[in-house]
Each structure stands twice: as C-alpha cells, then as structure tokens.
Design an enzyme around this catalytic site. Sequence first.
Site, PDB file in Angstrom:
ATOM      1  N   TYR A 113      43.218  41.401  44.472  1.00 48.90           N
ATOM      2  CA  TYR A 113      42.420  40.202  44.241  1.00 48.90           C
ATOM      3  C   TYR A 113      41.022  40.423  44.810  1.00 48.90           C
ATOM      4  O   TYR A 113      40.833  40.483  46.016  1.00 48.90           O
ATOM      5  CB  TYR A 113      43.092  38.984  44.893  1.00 48.90           C
ATOM      6  CG  TYR A 113      42.317  37.689  44.771  1.00 48.90           C
ATOM      7  CD1 TYR A 113      41.718  37.321  43.570  1.00 48.90           C
ATOM      8  CD2 TYR A 113      42.206  36.823  45.851  1.00 48.90           C
ATOM      9  CE1 TYR A 113      41.021  36.127  43.464  1.00 48.90           C
ATOM     10  CE2 TYR A 113      41.520  35.628  45.751  1.00 48.90           C
ATOM     11  CZ  TYR A 113      40.922  35.285  44.557  1.00 48.90           C
ATOM     12  OH  TYR A 113      40.225  34.105  44.449  1.00 48.90           O
ATOM     13  N   ASP A 152      42.949  40.013  39.485  1.00 52.32           N
ATOM     14  CA  ASP A 152      41.761  39.212  39.225  1.00 52.32           C
ATOM     15  C   ASP A 152      40.578  39.952  39.836  1.00 52.32           C
ATOM     16  O   ASP A 152      40.404  39.981  41.054  1.00 52.32           O
ATOM     17  CB  ASP A 152      41.932  37.824  39.852  1.00 52.32           C
ATOM     18  CG  ASP A 152      40.709  36.937  39.663  1.00 52.32           C
ATOM     19  OD1 ASP A 152      39.725  37.385  39.042  1.00 52.32           O
ATOM     20  OD2 ASP A 152      40.747  35.790  40.144  1.00 52.32           O
TER      21      ASP A 152
END
Length: 263
Positions: A113, A152
Amino acid sequence: MLRVITANLNGIRSAASKGFFEWAVQQDAAVIGVQEVKAQDEQVKGIHCHIGKMAGQFHYAQKRGYSGVGIYMHEEPSDVIVGLGDTEFDNEGRWVEARFDKPGRKLSIVSCYFPSGSSGEERQQAKFRFLALLYPKLLSMHEDREFILMGDVNIAHQNADLKNWRSNQKNSGFLPEERAWMTKVLNEGGLVDVYRRLHPDTTETCYTWWSNRGQAYANNVGWRLDYQIATPGLAELARSASIYKGQKFSDHAPLVIDYDMTL
C-alpha cells in the site's frame, strides 16, 4: 490457472459488512492481497484472518484505524516477510511478502500500500520518500527472484488512467514526478504493468477508484490506482485481467488477474 486478486478495502470490517468475504471465497483465488485494512490483530484474528481455507498474513500500522496490508494464501508459503526494513513506513503497515520458493525457482507475491499525498505537502514528501526507498528494492528483487507486486499504488500512470487528467496534473496521484517514477519502474526497471499488457487501450473501463465526493462513482469519474506489477516472465503468463464492479465493497474495485502457472 493461478488467480491473483488485489483489493483496497478501506477498512476490513467495513468491507466485510458489504459482502467482501462472501464474494472472495467464491473466486477460487490462489492469493488475495488487501490494503487499507485499518485494523489491529485483535480485530482481525479469528474473524477476518481467513478467506475460506486461505490463511492470512498481515502487516498492521501502529496507528489504530490506519493503513495496514494483508495477503491470503491457499498454499503454505516458504516464508513471509513483513515490512520493508524501514522504520518510518514499517510503522505504517505497508508491505507483506509471501515467498513460494522451491528448487530452481524463487517466487514472491507482495501486497503493498503506497502512501497517499493528497492530504497535504507533508504526506506528499513522505510518498516521495517511499518511492525513493522502493525503487532500488524492486530492482534488487528483480535480480534475485520472480515476483508480483500488487496493491494500491496511488499513482495513475498515463492520461488514459483517469477521467479528468487535464485538471489533475498538479494533484497527488498524477504529479509528473510520480508518473516518471512509474515509467522508470517499467522501462529502466524492466517490470510490467500486467493489466496494461492485456488491456493497452482501455480508458473508462480501467478505473479502480472513485472519490466519495459528489457523484464520482455514478458518473464513472475514476482513477486506475490498483496494479499488479510483475517480472516479465510472470507477466507473460497472464491470460486475463478484469476489474470487479458487480458489488461495491469500498471506494476501490478489486483487480483480478489469472496467470497460467502454479505455486
């Protein structure tokens, strides 16, 4: 086929209440990476630590209700690496790497992330520090092993990767420096954006994130922020890539890629 799924949950408990785990268990995936878990061990253990028979490994942030990543696996890994070895970002829970090494093959699948810089200059500078840390890490991994980095990334790489690219050129997630970093990873670093390998020309159908402001989702004003970035040998084995929008588990949609390989 080896199905690999990445999904930013924007809170594992919130996504669970919206049916994420019921959906995930039906996907016949080998590996599912999740980001923005926004929970601690006591809130996950015994409740959200498995998807069917897939066991999860997690990297939680020290700050409660913030960041955190996980990876669910159908097969037992040979090793699990939690964290990047950097105090600043390991405190934020941003990296969990499952290794599936066997004689003659080294293979990692990572749930990662990337920081967002959208809240202000201080976090944007943290994001730049993270990118500077990660680039040599990816190069070193590429020299040593095959891998898929999923997660992400908080960067839309090209104009086709977001709806309003003209008005976002000075906004975090589409800054020239961020886009140049991604270009460097794919060109000089020799890695492959697997979704774009299979879908080089998609625009409106490629988005994986929509702001909660206004009618962004209803009007498909989105960004492609969720990726699977792989070494060339693995990328060549990718056969299909899709973004699941049949249900809305968070402000992101899961990215599903099938590889013609086994763990």
